[in-house]
Design a protein around this motif. Structure first.
Motif, PDB file in Angstrom:
ATOM      1  N   ARG A 478       0.842  -1.187   0.000  1.00  0.00           N
ATOM      2  CA  ARG A 478       0.000   0.000   0.000  1.00  0.00           C
ATOM      3  C   ARG A 478       0.883   1.244   0.000  1.00  0.00           C
ATOM      4  NH1 ARG A 478      -2.563   1.415   5.928  1.00  0.00           N
ATOM      5  NH2 ARG A 478      -3.380   3.087   4.613  1.00  0.00           N
ATOM      6  N   ASP A 479       0.404   2.276  -0.655  1.00  0.00           N
ATOM      7  CA  ASP A 479       1.032   3.589  -0.577  1.00  0.00           C
ATOM      8  C   ASP A 479       0.291   4.404   0.470  1.00  0.00           C
ATOM      9  OD1 ASP A 479       2.959   3.143  -2.562  1.00  0.00           O
ATOM     10  OD2 ASP A 479       1.529   3.665  -4.154  1.00  0.00           O
ATOM     11  N   LEU A 480       1.030   5.112   1.288  1.00  0.00           N
ATOM     12  CA  LEU A 480       0.416   5.894   2.358  1.00  0.00           C
ATOM     13  C   LEU A 480       0.109   7.307   1.885  1.00  0.00           C
ATOM     14  CD1 LEU A 480       2.613   4.994   5.477  1.00  0.00           C
ATOM     15  CD2 LEU A 480       0.276   4.224   4.996  1.00  0.00           C
ATOM     16  N   PRO A 481      -0.910   7.912   2.448  1.00  0.00           N
ATOM     17  CA  PRO A 481      -1.084   9.348   2.257  1.00  0.00           C
ATOM     18  C   PRO A 481      -0.100  10.091   3.155  1.00  0.00           C
ATOM     19  CG  PRO A 481      -2.796   8.514   3.700  1.00  0.00           C
ATOM     20  CD  PRO A 481      -1.990   7.323   3.252  1.00  0.00           C
ATOM     21  N   ALA A 482       0.234  11.298   2.794  1.00  0.00           N
ATOM     22  CA  ALA A 482       1.057  12.143   3.668  1.00  0.00           C
ATOM     23  C   ALA A 482       0.143  12.687   4.761  1.00  0.00           C
ATOM     24  CB  ALA A 482       1.687  13.273   2.867  1.00  0.00           C
ATOM     25  N   PHE A 483       0.339  12.202   5.978  1.00  0.00           N
ATOM     26  CA  PHE A 483      -0.519  12.621   7.085  1.00  0.00           C
ATOM     27  C   PHE A 483      -0.239  14.094   7.414  1.00  0.00           C
ATOM     28  CE2 PHE A 483       0.140   8.015   8.663  1.00  0.00           C
ATOM     29  CZ  PHE A 483      -0.798   7.545   7.755  1.00  0.00           C
ATOM     30  N   ILE A 484      -1.283  14.867   7.498  1.00  0.00           N
ATOM     31  CA  ILE A 484      -1.143  16.284   7.818  1.00  0.00           C
ATOM     32  C   ILE A 484      -0.673  16.426   9.257  1.00  0.00           C
ATOM     33  CG2 ILE A 484      -2.363  18.494   8.021  1.00  0.00           C
ATOM     34  CD1 ILE A 484      -4.252  17.462   5.801  1.00  0.00           C
ATOM     35  N   ILE A 494      -1.811  10.869  -1.606  1.00  0.00           N
ATOM     36  CA  ILE A 494      -1.116   9.585  -1.606  1.00  0.00           C
ATOM     37  C   ILE A 494       0.313   9.771  -2.134  1.00  0.00           C
ATOM     38  CG2 ILE A 494      -1.062   7.259  -2.579  1.00  0.00           C
ATOM     39  CD1 ILE A 494      -3.226   7.575  -0.537  1.00  0.00           C
ATOM     40  N   VAL A 495       1.266   9.112  -1.481  1.00  0.00           N
ATOM     41  CA  VAL A 495       2.674   9.218  -1.863  1.00  0.00           C
ATOM     42  C   VAL A 495       3.171   7.831  -2.280  1.00  0.00           C
ATOM     43  CG1 VAL A 495       5.005   9.822  -1.109  1.00  0.00           C
ATOM     44  CG2 VAL A 495       3.041  11.092  -0.208  1.00  0.00           C
ATOM     45  N   PRO A 496       3.688   7.668  -3.489  1.00  0.00           N
ATOM     46  CA  PRO A 496       4.191   6.351  -3.906  1.00  0.00           C
ATOM     47  C   PRO A 496       5.460   5.977  -3.142  1.00  0.00           C
ATOM     48  CG  PRO A 496       4.711   7.999  -5.568  1.00  0.00           C
ATOM     49  CD  PRO A 496       3.821   8.677  -4.564  1.00  0.00           C
ATOM     50  N   ARG A 497       5.656   4.680  -2.935  1.00  0.00           N
ATOM     51  CA  ARG A 497       6.855   4.191  -2.272  1.00  0.00           C
ATOM     52  C   ARG A 497       8.044   4.345  -3.213  1.00  0.00           C
ATOM     53  NH1 ARG A 497       5.809  -0.733  -2.751  1.00  0.00           N
ATOM     54  NH2 ARG A 497       3.812  -0.324  -3.764  1.00  0.00           N
ATOM     55  N   GLN A 498       9.061   5.068  -2.748  1.00  0.00           N
ATOM     56  CA  GLN A 498      10.243   5.300  -3.564  1.00  0.00           C
ATOM     57  C   GLN A 498      11.360   5.826  -2.680  1.00  0.00           C
ATOM     58  OE1 GLN A 498       8.546   8.093  -6.366  1.00  0.00           O
ATOM     59  NE2 GLN A 498       9.156   9.860  -5.146  1.00  0.00           N
ATOM     60  N   PHE A 499      12.516   6.139  -3.302  1.00  0.00           N
ATOM     61  CA  PHE A 499      13.693   6.540  -2.544  1.00  0.00           C
ATOM     62  C   PHE A 499      13.701   8.049  -2.324  1.00  0.00           C
ATOM     63  CE2 PHE A 499      18.532   6.585  -2.096  1.00  0.00           C
ATOM     64  CZ  PHE A 499      18.488   6.043  -0.818  1.00  0.00           C
ATOM     65  N   LEU A 500      14.601   8.499  -1.442  1.00  0.00           N
ATOM     66  CA  LEU A 500      14.727   9.918  -1.125  1.00  0.00           C
ATOM     67  C   LEU A 500      15.113  10.712  -2.371  1.00  0.00           C
ATOM     68  CD1 LEU A 500      16.783   9.644   2.205  1.00  0.00           C
ATOM     69  CD2 LEU A 500      14.299   9.720   1.933  1.00  0.00           C
ATOM     70  N   SER A 504      18.490  10.732  -5.257  1.00  0.00           N
ATOM     71  CA  SER A 504      18.121  10.117  -6.527  1.00  0.00           C
ATOM     72  C   SER A 504      17.673  11.215  -7.483  1.00  0.00           C
ATOM     73  CB  SER A 504      16.994   9.105  -6.308  1.00  0.00           C
ATOM     74  OG  SER A 504      16.569   8.560  -7.536  1.00  0.00           O
ATOM     75  N   GLU A 505      18.296  11.289  -8.638  1.00  0.00           N
ATOM     76  CA  GLU A 505      17.968  12.344  -9.591  1.00  0.00           C
ATOM     77  C   GLU A 505      16.501  12.294 -10.003  1.00  0.00           C
ATOM     78  OE1 GLU A 505      19.642  14.839 -10.683  1.00  0.00           O
ATOM     79  OE2 GLU A 505      21.652  14.402  -9.913  1.00  0.00           O
ATOM     80  N   SER A 506      15.984  11.096 -10.233  1.00  0.00           N
ATOM     81  CA  SER A 506      14.577  10.948 -10.621  1.00  0.00           C
ATOM     82  C   SER A 506      14.031   9.661 -10.014  1.00  0.00           C
ATOM     83  CB  SER A 506      14.435  10.921 -12.143  1.00  0.00           C
ATOM     84  OG  SER A 506      15.250   9.902 -12.698  1.00  0.00           O
ATOM     85  N   PRO A 507      13.649   9.695  -8.744  1.00  0.00           N
ATOM     86  CA  PRO A 507      13.189   8.469  -8.070  1.00  0.00           C
ATOM     87  C   PRO A 507      11.964   7.881  -8.740  1.00  0.00           C
ATOM     88  CG  PRO A 507      12.673  10.433  -6.765  1.00  0.00           C
ATOM     89  CD  PRO A 507      13.554  10.881  -7.873  1.00  0.00           C
ATOM     90  N   GLN A 508      11.979   6.569  -8.905  1.00  0.00           N
ATOM     91  CA  GLN A 508      10.868   5.865  -9.524  1.00  0.00           C
ATOM     92  C   GLN A 508      10.118   5.056  -8.470  1.00  0.00           C
ATOM     93  OE1 GLN A 508      10.091   6.238 -12.873  1.00  0.00           O
ATOM     94  NE2 GLN A 508      11.695   7.815 -12.672  1.00  0.00           N
ATOM     95  N   PRO A 509       8.804   4.978  -8.586  1.00  0.00           N
ATOM     96  CA  PRO A 509       8.034   4.187  -7.610  1.00  0.00           C
ATOM     97  C   PRO A 509       8.500   2.738  -7.575  1.00  0.00           C
ATOM     98  CG  PRO A 509       6.564   5.566  -8.914  1.00  0.00           C
ATOM     99  CD  PRO A 509       7.922   5.666  -9.548  1.00  0.00           C
ATOM    100  N   TYR A 510       8.569   2.192  -6.379  1.00  0.00           N
ATOM    101  CA  TYR A 510       8.951   0.799  -6.216  1.00  0.00           C
ATOM    102  C   TYR A 510       7.806  -0.109  -6.655  1.00  0.00           C
ATOM    103  CZ  TYR A 510      12.901   2.462  -3.365  1.00  0.00           C
ATOM    104  OH  TYR A 510      14.045   3.071  -2.923  1.00  0.00           O
ATOM    105  N   GLN A 511       8.163  -1.204  -7.357  1.00  0.00           N
ATOM    106  CA  GLN A 511       7.156  -2.082  -7.943  1.00  0.00           C
ATOM    107  C   GLN A 511       7.203  -3.517  -7.397  1.00  0.00           C
ATOM    108  OE1 GLN A 511       4.901  -0.879  -9.995  1.00  0.00           O
ATOM    109  NE2 GLN A 511       5.832   1.161 -10.131  1.00  0.00           N
ATOM    110  N   GLN A 512       8.298  -3.881  -6.710  1.00  0.00           N
ATOM    111  CA  GLN A 512       8.458  -5.268  -6.260  1.00  0.00           C
ATOM    112  C   GLN A 512       7.932  -5.429  -4.833  1.00  0.00           C
ATOM    113  OE1 GLN A 512      12.491  -6.747  -6.907  1.00  0.00           O
ATOM    114  NE2 GLN A 512      12.802  -5.210  -8.501  1.00  0.00           N
ATOM    115  N   GLU A 518      14.109  -3.083  -3.291  1.00  0.00           N
ATOM    116  CA  GLU A 518      14.434  -1.879  -4.057  1.00  0.00           C
ATOM    117  C   GLU A 518      15.014  -0.796  -3.147  1.00  0.00           C
ATOM    118  OE1 GLU A 518      10.991  -1.621  -7.378  1.00  0.00           O
ATOM    119  OE2 GLU A 518      10.411  -2.429  -5.412  1.00  0.00           O
ATOM    120  N   LEU A 519      14.508  -0.698  -1.923  1.00  0.00           N
ATOM    121  CA  LEU A 519      15.079   0.248  -0.961  1.00  0.00           C
ATOM    122  C   LEU A 519      16.531  -0.112  -0.670  1.00  0.00           C
ATOM    123  CD1 LEU A 519      14.914   2.546   1.145  1.00  0.00           C
ATOM    124  CD2 LEU A 519      14.027   0.848   2.773  1.00  0.00           C
TER     125      LEU A 519
END
Length: 782
Positions: A478-484, A494-500, A504-512, A518-519
């Motif tokens: 699951r991808d989490l929302p950014a809690f206010i 909603i924020v996709p799971r990916q690296f900082l 990372s010049e262009s972080p891509q959402p993790y798919q595995q 991937e982290l």
């Protein structure tokens, strides 16, 4: 008689405390991090509307948004009582104990109050400047391109060796870089340590154990130019090396053997500890070491026998969730667990305080709230669970058999409470249970603390909050929302799971799946320069007593800058080039002339460099509690050298094993460990901080450990058939210090022991041995 012994022991302890300072003042980066994670968000939500520079009216002339304002206090006086922190006006106000009750709209919850109390007890650390990096951001947005220019985020550079005036002193590249800095400060290296000092230092540094008298003698008598180098290689290959350095790693991974009974089981936690020991023994490359701990279950190259590696995450602190409470409360608890995992992973592997961005963009580093939730989503998609150390096909019949046994054992327990006792039925059930266990292959296969790919959702158990909470574990990530403001009951985008983003010049959402593998790949590939710098610095700190970067788990803006940046670059670059080998790094460090320097103070060096920032001498180091205890057992010849297996209570009279195998209970820590600076297993610990306290002196005087080992030493003399006091004193000095006593020391001992025919003689020997076990020379390496 006893008062004489007491005075002698306390005198020796005082001598210990009057030696050179063990370390420089500790930076307060960890305290500032706690403020940013826990306190600033509380103040922003509950206090800043009335007590900040942006408030329409500043109430009570009190500002809580700057360090200066906090220190100044307000109309009611000082906010913080530095001498009695828990008596502070701030604490009184949030408890609603006095005339001032804050915040006025309602009392804070218990956890918030506890966090503020902890912060105040830390000394109320607050960033010194009122202007944070966040205040400099145009439109409040992070400029990631500019952020990547920070020194620790830069690619590694290949650097030539600097030119030095005395190149003959250098034994390797480390020395040349250090010598260049010394010469810039008009300093010269110290002479080499005496051979006896050096061999004792080497044994403790690599193995955590002292050399035996025979090992000392062999080294001192070996005239070969390769004698020292050969000894280094021998020690790096010993099991003692892997046990000592595994404990070093377990500090950072907040290892525990036991936790509260109502939390997930940790009965096989030792499998993770043993996995770490084996990893150090085999010199597992650090990149492989990291990947396995985060995602060994995703790797084709590892099998179920490697499952304990997941203990780094699977043994994470878990918090009690009373499911009768509304789900709005439980969501906060679950979110706190995710935060702890983000904090442990980011600080351990990256030296970054990513958890500070849960409630708002990081105030000092280019880490956004979206970065935090991108990482937290990985842990929200992972559930802690036990897993077998055999293939699923082999475990399937075992699981069926265990379920049958479980039902039979439940029935058996009921029968044992019946009156009259149905003996025949009990005997039959007992036989059935035994038959199932014996006929099922792999029935006793261990279950490791591990992870499964299931996302956690906190939902209502019914239609209303009053009906309680249900935890649902659903297949898939699951991808989490950014809690206010970090509140899981106020979800944002909603924020996709990916690296900082900054790494990372262009972080891509993790798919595995959850994205754990991937982290790990991102940490070791995109962030390889930072990851290598952090690990190299940690090992350097462990050997020299001070890091090239003094804040080992904070390589961000609030962390210290490196004292030797070019050396750190060179070490990190070659660490990667040499296959991420930790043994090779250890070897290079202890073979350096710098590490082999004397630690004896010298007036000119002390005056020019009192904190020894430029390492023109070796730092004097006190033994950790584990090293001290293990050295006592070793000298007494009672140390059990068995490797691995379940833990044993530290203070058990039957415990003769190395201290790495002592039970760590996260909920009920051993008082002995707490007194002796053992790290808190509820959180990542970047480094040990040595203290000298009255309780430690009382432990040396009255604790059972020293008395027992003093007795064991005397028993060793009997086994070795050493009956006279003079030869016993000589043997004792050899066992504890690796040297013979001076004539004065021997005479002092004989005088204290008195007439061998007296009634007090046996007791005097126990007292004398205990004094030497607590002495300065035994407790300090140099």
């Amino acid at each position: 008689m006893f008062s004489r012994f007491t005075c002698l022991l306390l005198g020796l302890f005082i001598v210990c405390t009057q030696g050179p300072a063990l370390c420089a003042d500790q930076p307060n980066a960890d305290g500032v991090e706690f403020f940013e994670r826990k306190i600033r968000p509380l103040f922003a939500e509950h206090c800043f509307s009335c007590h900040s520079a942006d408030a329409k009216t500043v109430h009570g002339s009190l500002l809580l948004d700057t360090a200066t304002g906090l220190a100044a206090g307000g109309d009611s006086g000082e906010t913080i009582d530095r001498e009695n922190p828990l008596d502070s006006l701030l604490i009184e106000s949030i408890h609603y104990d006095g005339g001032i009750q804050m915040p006025p709209k309602g009392k804070l919850d218990d956890q918030a109050i506890a966090d503020i109390e902890h912060w105040v007890q830390l000394g109320a650390p607050f960033p010194a400047s009122s202007e944070t990096e966040a205040d400099k951001r145009p439109n409040g947005e992070i400029d990631f391109a500019a952020g990547r220019q920070f020194w620790s985020f830069q690619p590694l550079r290949e650097l030539p060796l600097p030119t030095v005036q005395n190149p003959s002193w250098a034994r390797n590249r480390i020395d040349t870089f250090l010598l260049a800095k010394m010469e810039q400060q008009d300093l010269q290296p110290s002479p080499p340590a005496e051979p006896l000092t050096l061999v004792r230092r080497l044994y403790f540094d690599l193995t955590g154990l002292p050399p035996t008298p025979d090992q000392v003698k062999a080294f001192l008598e070996d005239d070969s130019p390769k004698a020292y180098e050969r000894l280094v290689d021998e020690l790096l290959d010993t099991p003692a090396y892997s046990e000592k350095w595994a404990r070093w790693w377990l500090d950072m991974s907040r290892y525990t053997d036991r936790t509260a009974s109502w939390l997930p089981k940790t009965t096989k936690a030792h499998l993770y500890r043993d996995w770490v020991i084996e990893a150090f023994q085999s010199d597992m490359p650090y990149d492989d070491f990291v990947r396995r701990q985060l995602a060994t279950d995703f790797l084709d190259s590892t099998g179920p026998e490697d499952t304990p590696a997941l203990g780094f995450l699977a043994l994470s602190p878990a918090y009690w969730k009373e499911l009768k409470l509304p789900c709005e409360i439980i969501r906060v608890i679950v979110a706190d667990e995710w935060e702890e995992r983000v904090d442990a992973v980011s600080r351990t592997f990256l030296g970054l305080t990513v958890a500070c961005a849960r409630c708002h963009d990081h105030k000092f580093d280019p880490i956004s709230t979206e970065d935090y939730y991108a990482m937290a989503g990985i842990f929200a998609s992972t559930r802690i669970a036990e897993r077998p150390m055999i293939e699923a096909e082999r475990f399937a019949p075992v699981q069926i058999a265990r379920e049958k046994v479980g039902k039979l054992e439940t029935e058996l327990a009921k029968l044992k409470k019946a009156k009259p006792l149905p003996k025949e039925k009990i005997d039959q059930l007992t036989a059935d249970i035994k038959q199932i266990k014996s006929s099922t292959p792999d029935f006793d296969t261990p279950m490791a603390n591990a992870l499964v790919e299931e996302a956690t959702y906190v939902v209502r158990a019914g239609k209303t909050p009053q009906e309680g909470t249900r935890l649902e574990y659903r297949p898939g990530p699951r991808d989490l929302p950014a809690f206010i403001r970090g509140n899981p009951n106020r979800p944002g985008p909603i924020v996709p799971r990916q690296f900082l983003q900054v790494l990372s010049e262009s972080p891509q959402p993790y798919q595995q799946g959850s994205g754990r593998l991937e982290l790990a790949d991102s940490i070791l590939e995109e962030a390889a320069p930072l990851t290598a710098r952090v690990l190299v610095n940690r090992i350097w700190l462990a050997h020299f007593g001070q890091g090239i970067v003094a804040t080992p788990s904070n390589f961000g803006n609030q962390g210290e800058r490196p004292s030797h940046p070019d050396l750190l670059e060179d070490l990190a670059g070659r660490f990667i080039k040499n296959g991420w080998s930790m043994k090779r790094l250890h070897r290079e460090i202890v073979l350096s002339a710098a590490w082999q320097q004397s630690s004896m103070p010298e007036a000119t060096r002390e005056q020019k460099d009192p904190s020894n920032r430029w390492l023109s001498r070796m730092n004097r180091r006190r033994l950790s509690f584990e090293e001290w205890r293990d050295a006592m057992l070793y000298a007494s010849d009672v140390l059990d050298s068995k490797i691995g297996g379940p833990s044993i209570e530290l203070d058990s009279s039957a415990n003769r094993r190395r201290t790495v195998y002592a039970t760590i209970n996260r909920r009920d820590m051993s008082s002995t460990l707490m007194v002796h600076d053992f790290p808190d297993p509820t959180q990542h610990s970047p480094q040990r901080v040595a203290t000298t306290t009255a309780l430690q002196a009382l432990y040396s005087l009255n604790g059972p450990l020293l008395a027992e080992q003093a007795s064991a030493l005397v028993e060793r003399f009997k086994t070795e058939q050493i009956d006279e006091d003079g030869p016993r004193i000589e043997r004792l000095y050899q066992l504890l210090f690796g040297r013979a006593p001076t004539d004065h020391q021997k005479q002092l001992g004989l005088s204290f022991l008195g007439d061998p025919q007296s009634k007090e003689h046996s007791d005097r020997w126990l007292q004398y041995a205990q004094v030497l076990l607590a002495s300065n020379e035994f407790i300090f390496i140099d």
